[in-house]
Design an enzyme around this catalytic site. Structure first.
Site: not given
Ligand code: CMC
Length: 430
Positions: A307, A364
């Site tokens: 998240h 989710d």
């Molecule tokens: N599976 C594997 N690796 C992950 C995941 C995941 N679900 N989420 C983040 N990472 C890794 C990412 O690859 C990165 O690794 P590194 O530092 O080695 O490059 C690190 O964790 C940080 O990730 P980020 O994408 O920079 O984090 P963010 O804050 O930009 O993204 C997120 C948050 C929710 C978009 C992301 O965690 C994600 O894509 N999760 C899966 C989709 C999901 O479940 N979304 C629902 C969010 S909750 C509903 C809402 O409130 O909207």
């Protein structure tokens, strides 16, 4: 004395005021930065940028706190209902019994959409994505209420628009389901509560009997409560951005639906179920799945994990995990997807990669499994999220529109394209 931040830019020193929130969060006010220094700030994805001051929802992602108007989500989840929470978010205070009765009556009155709108549904193919229909329909609803397409509302108009949107959301969602399945629309029953009525419109028709189970009503009401607002997430920020141009509530909310659709936001609940299905049908092991999620050469992510703001646990996920166990035990249901989800959670939570990056199950991860148990099809999951998020969008729209100092949202950018060059006619281009 209020705190100031000093910055030295090209040898000159500048001071910027610090704004402090009621929960002691601090923000450097850089609104005069460009005028004074010629610089702007850069923050891709607004990860570190406060776009507004708001009184609606407080989140502390480090400690897993979520509060609507000061009330902890755990208390609201246990003691309140979706319509009460909707009133709280959109009006600022919990309603008295009389106020809640009146609010329920108004939502119920506006739940039936204009009868002519059935022609709009007829125009969509049965394969249309429910989120596309939902977004289009919120704008369509406003076509039947031209008095609510003004850019400012008095108290009465705001209350009517709120009730119409909450009511219409449930009707449009149910009719979208009926349309996809070629079943007749079921009219709203004003004697039923909000969630009961939604289930009635969704699953009853002249050929199908459906008994409304109080456990299912409770579970869906809880899902709506937990989704009702979530501070400056992608769709809510979109609603605020559109509202800042003085667009009406219906147009602003329709844009919120589009923003919610994406798999990194509201579409994640659908993506979780698709992923569980993929694991189930392909026979992929949990270990293989986790390995793939960690592989930087693959774009596979564990959906329902991680998240942007919660870096410890998502309090909504904790509540839903318990609700999920309850629904399955009370309804005496079994689901191989639930078993896979539990194993996935167990493995991911003990894996260094997920621990290091603070990746925990989010809301989710469990909501999809509960909705599947209720009988809601996977492509409607994000629509359920949209119904739940409606009060938050409305409250945020109101906050923008009632702020006398509100200005149009208009971020800057750092241009990285070609510098000035001369036009070349087509026959001279190489
Ligand atoms: N599976 C594997 N690796 C992950 C995941 C995941 N679900 N989420 C983040 N990472 C890794 C990412 O690859 C990165 O690794 P590194 O530092 O080695 O490059 C690190 O964790 C940080 O990730 P980020 O994408 O920079 O984090 P963010 O804050 O930009 O993204 C997120 C948050 C929710 C978009 C992301 O965690 C994600 O894509 N999760 C899966 C989709 C999901 O479940 N979304 C629902 C969010 S909750 C509903 C809402 O409130 O909207």
């Amino acid at each position: 004395m209020s705190e100031k931040i000093k910055a030295t830019i090209n040898g000159s020193e500048f001071e910027f005021p610090v704004i402090e929130g009621t929960e002691n969060e601090k923000a450097i006010d850089i609104s005069k930065l460009r005028a004074r220094t010629g610089h702007i700030t850069y923050d891709d994805g607004f990860k570190n940028t406060g776009s507004c001051q708001s009184e609606i929802t407080f989140i502390d992602g480090e400690t897993g706190i979520l509060r609507y108007r000061g009330y902890p989500i755990e208390e609201l989840a246990e003691k309140s209902t979706f319509l009460e929470v909707a009133y709280l978010l959109t009006n600022g205070e919990l309603p008295s019994t009389a106020q809640l009765d009146e609010f329920r009556r108004e939502v119920s009155e506006y739940t039936p959409i204009h009868h002519d709108m059935r022609h709009h549904f007829a125009g969509f193919p049965s394969t249309a994505h429910p989120m596309a229909i939902l977004s289009a329909m919120f704008n369509a609803v406003s076509c039947y209420t031209p008095h609510l397409t003004e850019s400012t509302y008095d108290k009465q108009s705001f209350e009517e628009a709120t009730a119409r949107l909450l009511g219409a959301a449930s009707t449009i969602a149910a009719y979208t389901f009926k349309k996809a399945n070629g079943r007749p629309f079921t009219f709203s029953n004003p004697r039923l509560g909000y969630v009961e009525n939604f289930l009635h419109m969704m699953f009853t028709d002249p050929y199908t009997e459906y008994e409304i189970d109080p456990e299912i009503v409770k579970a869906l009401d809880l899902i709506f409560v937990l989704h009702a607002d979530h501070e400056q997430n992608c769709s809510t920020s979109t609603v605020r951005m559109v509202a800042s141009s003085r667009a009406n509530l219906f147009a602003s909310v329709a844009s919120g639906v589009s923003a919610l659709w994406g798999p990194l936001h509201g579409g994640a609940n659908t993506a979780v179920l698709k992923q569980l299905k993929q694991i189930h049908t392909s026979g992929m092991t949990i270990e293989e799945c986790v390995r793939l999620a960690k592989d930087k050469d693959s774009d596979f992510r564990l959906m329902g994990f991680g998240h942007r703001v919660y870096k410890n646990f998502d309090p909504r996920a904790n509540i839903l995990k318990k609700a999920c166990d309850r629904v399955f035990s009370v309804l005496n249901k079994k689901d191989p997807y639930l078993d896979i989800a539990k194993k996935l959670e167990e493995v991911a939570l003990t894996d260094e990669y997920f621990i290091e990056r603070k990746l925990y199950p989010n809301v989710d991860f469990y909501s999809g499994i509960i909705m599947r148990a209720i009988g809601i099809p996977v492509n409607m999951f994000t629509v359920m999220f949209a119904i739940g998020r409606m009060p938050g969008w409305i409250a945020n729209w109101r906050e923008v529109r009632e702020n006398p100092d509100s200005v149009i949202y208009r971020p800057r950018q750092v241009y990285q394209g070609p510098t000035c060059r001369s036009y070349v006619p087509a026959d001279k281009r190489g």
